[in-house]
Scaffold this motif. Structure first.
Motif, PDB file in Angstrom:
ATOM      1  N   ARG A  75     -33.136 -24.544  17.547  1.00 25.28           N
ATOM      2  CA  ARG A  75     -31.972 -24.192  16.726  1.00 25.28           C
ATOM      3  C   ARG A  75     -32.379 -23.986  15.276  1.00 25.28           C
ATOM      4  O   ARG A  75     -31.950 -23.018  14.632  1.00 25.28           O
ATOM      5  CB  ARG A  75     -30.918 -25.308  16.844  1.00 25.28           C
ATOM      6  CG  ARG A  75     -29.627 -25.069  16.091  1.00 25.28           C
ATOM      7  CD  ARG A  75     -28.696 -26.264  16.242  1.00 25.28           C
ATOM      8  NE  ARG A  75     -29.259 -27.448  15.625  1.00 25.28           N
ATOM      9  CZ  ARG A  75     -28.766 -28.687  15.781  1.00 25.28           C
ATOM     10  NH1 ARG A  75     -27.714 -28.887  16.550  1.00 25.28           N
ATOM     11  NH2 ARG A  75     -29.339 -29.714  15.176  1.00 25.28           N
ATOM     12  N   TYR A 113     -31.987 -15.878  11.695  1.00 23.25           N
ATOM     13  CA  TYR A 113     -30.726 -15.229  11.317  1.00 23.25           C
ATOM     14  C   TYR A 113     -30.648 -14.995   9.807  1.00 23.25           C
ATOM     15  O   TYR A 113     -30.141 -13.966   9.354  1.00 23.25           O
ATOM     16  CB  TYR A 113     -29.532 -16.061  11.797  1.00 23.25           C
ATOM     17  CG  TYR A 113     -29.006 -15.621  13.143  1.00 23.25           C
ATOM     18  CD1 TYR A 113     -27.867 -14.827  13.245  1.00 23.25           C
ATOM     19  CD2 TYR A 113     -29.662 -15.968  14.312  1.00 23.25           C
ATOM     20  CE1 TYR A 113     -27.394 -14.403  14.473  1.00 23.25           C
ATOM     21  CE2 TYR A 113     -29.201 -15.556  15.554  1.00 23.25           C
ATOM     22  CZ  TYR A 113     -28.063 -14.763  15.628  1.00 23.25           C
ATOM     23  OH  TYR A 113     -27.602 -14.335  16.845  1.00 23.25           O
ATOM     24  N   TYR A 128     -23.159 -20.302   8.548  1.00 25.80           N
ATOM     25  CA  TYR A 128     -23.462 -20.986   9.809  1.00 25.80           C
ATOM     26  C   TYR A 128     -23.198 -22.488   9.700  1.00 25.80           C
ATOM     27  O   TYR A 128     -23.264 -23.082   8.625  1.00 25.80           O
ATOM     28  CB  TYR A 128     -24.907 -20.719  10.250  1.00 25.80           C
ATOM     29  CG  TYR A 128     -25.985 -21.256   9.347  1.00 25.80           C
ATOM     30  CD1 TYR A 128     -26.465 -22.559   9.488  1.00 25.80           C
ATOM     31  CD2 TYR A 128     -26.558 -20.454   8.358  1.00 25.80           C
ATOM     32  CE1 TYR A 128     -27.472 -23.038   8.660  1.00 25.80           C
ATOM     33  CE2 TYR A 128     -27.571 -20.928   7.541  1.00 25.80           C
ATOM     34  CZ  TYR A 128     -28.026 -22.227   7.695  1.00 25.80           C
ATOM     35  OH  TYR A 128     -29.007 -22.715   6.882  1.00 25.80           O
ATOM     36  N   SER A 132     -24.626 -25.461  12.089  1.00 24.20           N
ATOM     37  CA  SER A 132     -25.519 -25.608  13.243  1.00 24.20           C
ATOM     38  C   SER A 132     -25.311 -26.891  14.027  1.00 24.20           C
ATOM     39  O   SER A 132     -25.508 -26.919  15.235  1.00 24.20           O
ATOM     40  CB  SER A 132     -26.976 -25.525  12.780  1.00 24.20           C
ATOM     41  OG  SER A 132     -27.275 -26.584  11.889  1.00 24.20           O
ATOM     42  N   LEU A 165     -21.957 -18.042  12.529  1.00 26.85           N
ATOM     43  CA  LEU A 165     -22.598 -18.653  13.694  1.00 26.85           C
ATOM     44  C   LEU A 165     -22.268 -20.138  13.729  1.00 26.85           C
ATOM     45  O   LEU A 165     -22.350 -20.818  12.704  1.00 26.85           O
ATOM     46  CB  LEU A 165     -24.112 -18.460  13.617  1.00 26.85           C
ATOM     47  CG  LEU A 165     -24.988 -19.085  14.710  1.00 26.85           C
ATOM     48  CD1 LEU A 165     -26.281 -18.279  14.881  1.00 26.85           C
ATOM     49  CD2 LEU A 165     -25.362 -20.552  14.406  1.00 26.85           C
ATOM     50  N   ALA A 225     -22.991 -23.659  16.419  1.00 27.13           N
ATOM     51  CA  ALA A 225     -23.748 -24.130  17.581  1.00 27.13           C
ATOM     52  C   ALA A 225     -23.137 -25.434  18.085  1.00 27.13           C
ATOM     53  O   ALA A 225     -22.467 -26.156  17.334  1.00 27.13           O
ATOM     54  CB  ALA A 225     -25.211 -24.348  17.216  1.00 27.13           C
ATOM     55  N   GLY A 236     -29.268 -21.320  24.064  1.00 29.57           N
ATOM     56  CA  GLY A 236     -30.594 -21.293  23.487  1.00 29.57           C
ATOM     57  C   GLY A 236     -31.638 -21.266  24.581  1.00 29.57           C
ATOM     58  O   GLY A 236     -31.328 -21.356  25.779  1.00 29.57           O
ATOM     59  N   TYR A 238     -24.562 -21.226  21.452  1.00 30.73           N
ATOM     60  CA  TYR A 238     -24.306 -20.571  20.173  1.00 30.73           C
ATOM     61  C   TYR A 238     -23.147 -19.601  20.319  1.00 30.73           C
ATOM     62  O   TYR A 238     -23.041 -18.906  21.337  1.00 30.73           O
ATOM     63  CB  TYR A 238     -25.546 -19.797  19.707  1.00 30.73           C
ATOM     64  CG  TYR A 238     -26.766 -20.646  19.499  1.00 30.73           C
ATOM     65  CD1 TYR A 238     -27.000 -21.250  18.262  1.00 30.73           C
ATOM     66  CD2 TYR A 238     -27.664 -20.876  20.547  1.00 30.73           C
ATOM     67  CE1 TYR A 238     -28.118 -22.043  18.070  1.00 30.73           C
ATOM     68  CE2 TYR A 238     -28.779 -21.680  20.355  1.00 30.73           C
ATOM     69  CZ  TYR A 238     -29.003 -22.253  19.124  1.00 30.73           C
ATOM     70  OH  TYR A 238     -30.106 -23.041  18.934  1.00 30.73           O
ATOM     71  N   VAL A 277     -21.657 -16.438  18.051  1.00 35.19           N
ATOM     72  CA  VAL A 277     -21.929 -15.567  16.904  1.00 35.19           C
ATOM     73  C   VAL A 277     -20.793 -14.557  16.797  1.00 35.19           C
ATOM     74  O   VAL A 277     -20.521 -13.828  17.746  1.00 35.19           O
ATOM     75  CB  VAL A 277     -23.276 -14.842  17.053  1.00 35.19           C
ATOM     76  CG1 VAL A 277     -23.503 -13.908  15.865  1.00 35.19           C
ATOM     77  CG2 VAL A 277     -24.422 -15.850  17.168  1.00 35.19           C
TER      78      VAL A 277
END
Length: 344
Positions: A157, A164, A249, A251, A280, A282, A330, A337, A339
């Protein structure tokens, strides 16, 4: 659970527990008693292996396998009630020799999943001295725990985030602006070619932990990185005038957010994107094979999600006619994820 944040983040022990516990174990009667006996047998067997001097890697491998089998089979209410049983067993001290397990369980920063814990997972130089000072048993356990599937996924990750950011810089040029929410120590920036080459206008790293903010400010002084003290609530209420971004993002944050808060945050982040910008987020995936050990001996409980759960957040947050969205696993299939790209 001992999760303690700044009181403004909407992430509390109560909100996480509310998403996990749906009843009381006594309502499950015989199933709970049977599970408690089964767990006691697993813990006793592990204790015997420790006393027999079995190899630490083999001991923890077997324990993780047993715990995951229980975790996957039991009703969530029963499993949650078993966690204190495992944590109260004498073998707890054996596994606390592992620097990663110990940091997670003792929570020196007062909450679960802090940036220092991620440094242990990343095998970052920042924690090298701590690992070197661990006992031989601790080092042997750490050699195993650092490579369990969830830790491998976390390192994947980190590297995906770097990619990205660099791709955003390639597309948008030197005016590229990036926002990391719950940035931790921003370790993904250490590997960013765009940052090293000065191809970013700014990379805002927002975190509610003052220690993390201070470390980012120190480590990235003189670069495009801007360390900002702030929380989920800060973003939701636009407490800071952060501006617009090409890439936003989050994460590791969604692992702690219930659906309604996740939707609110997603909507807000999409409003902060420039045209053609990308958001994004996660989340650790359901079926993570070391969740049983993580929730017991590491005292680290996450809200695991499925592909359907991720799409439910996306679809509740956007008009699908205005964005391009995808949800994917992933590489080792332990992190999901989402997006979302805003159309220009």
């Amino acid at each position: 659970m001992q999760t303690i944040f700044d009181g403004q983040s909407l992430i509390t022990a109560e909100t996480i527990a509310g998403g996990l516990r749906r009843g009381k174990p006594e309502h499950h009667g015989e199933a709970f008693e049977t599970a408690r006996v089964e767990l006691a047998l697993v813990l006793h067997t592990t204790h015997q292996q420790i006393e027999q001097g079995k190899a630490p890697a083999e001991i923890i491998r077997r324990l993780m396998s047993f715990l995951e089998a229980l975790h996957g089979r039991l009703h969530p209410d029963v499993w949650q009630a078993l966690i204190p049983v495992a944590q109260g067993h004498p073998i707890m001290q054996y596994f606390l020799e592992d620097p990663l397990t110990r940091w997670s369980f003792t929570k020196p920063r007062g909450y679960s999943g802090d940036a220092e814990l991620l440094d242990y997972i990343y095998c970052d130089p920042h924690v090298a001295e701590s690992v070197a000072n661990a006992s031989e048993l601790g080092k042997a356990l750490y050699r195993y725990t650092q490579d369990v599937p969830s830790c491998v996924a976390a390192r994947e990750r980190r590297d995906l985030l770097t990619r990205y950011v660099d791709e955003a810089a390639d597309r948008n040029g030197p005016q590229t602006e990036v926002l990391a929410i719950a940035a931790g120590h921003l370790r993904e920036a250490n590997r960013s070619a765009a940052l090293a080459e000065g191809r970013l206008k700014r990379w805002v790293a927002l975190d509610q932990d003052p220690q993390s903010v201070g470390l980012i400010a120190r480590d990235f002084r003189g670069t495009a990185v801007e360390a900002v003290d702030g929380s989920v609530r800060t973003v939701l209420t636009r407490g800071h005038k952060l501006g617009k971004f090409d890439l936003i993002y989050a994460s590791g944050l969604y692992d702690y957010l219930q659906h309604n808060v996740a939707v609110k945050l997603t909507k807000t982040c999409l409003q902060m994107l420039k045209p053609n910008g990308t958001f994004l987020f996660a989340n650790y995936a359901e079926g993570n094979p070391d969740a049983g050990y993580r929730e017991t001996f590491m005292d680290w409980v996450l809200l695991l999600r499925s592909e359907v759960d991720m799409w439910n957040i996306v679809n509740a947050s956007v008009d699908r006619n205005t964005v391009d969205a995808q949800v994917f696993f992933g590489e080792n299939r332990n992190v999901l994820y989402a997006v979302i790209q805003k159309r220009g």
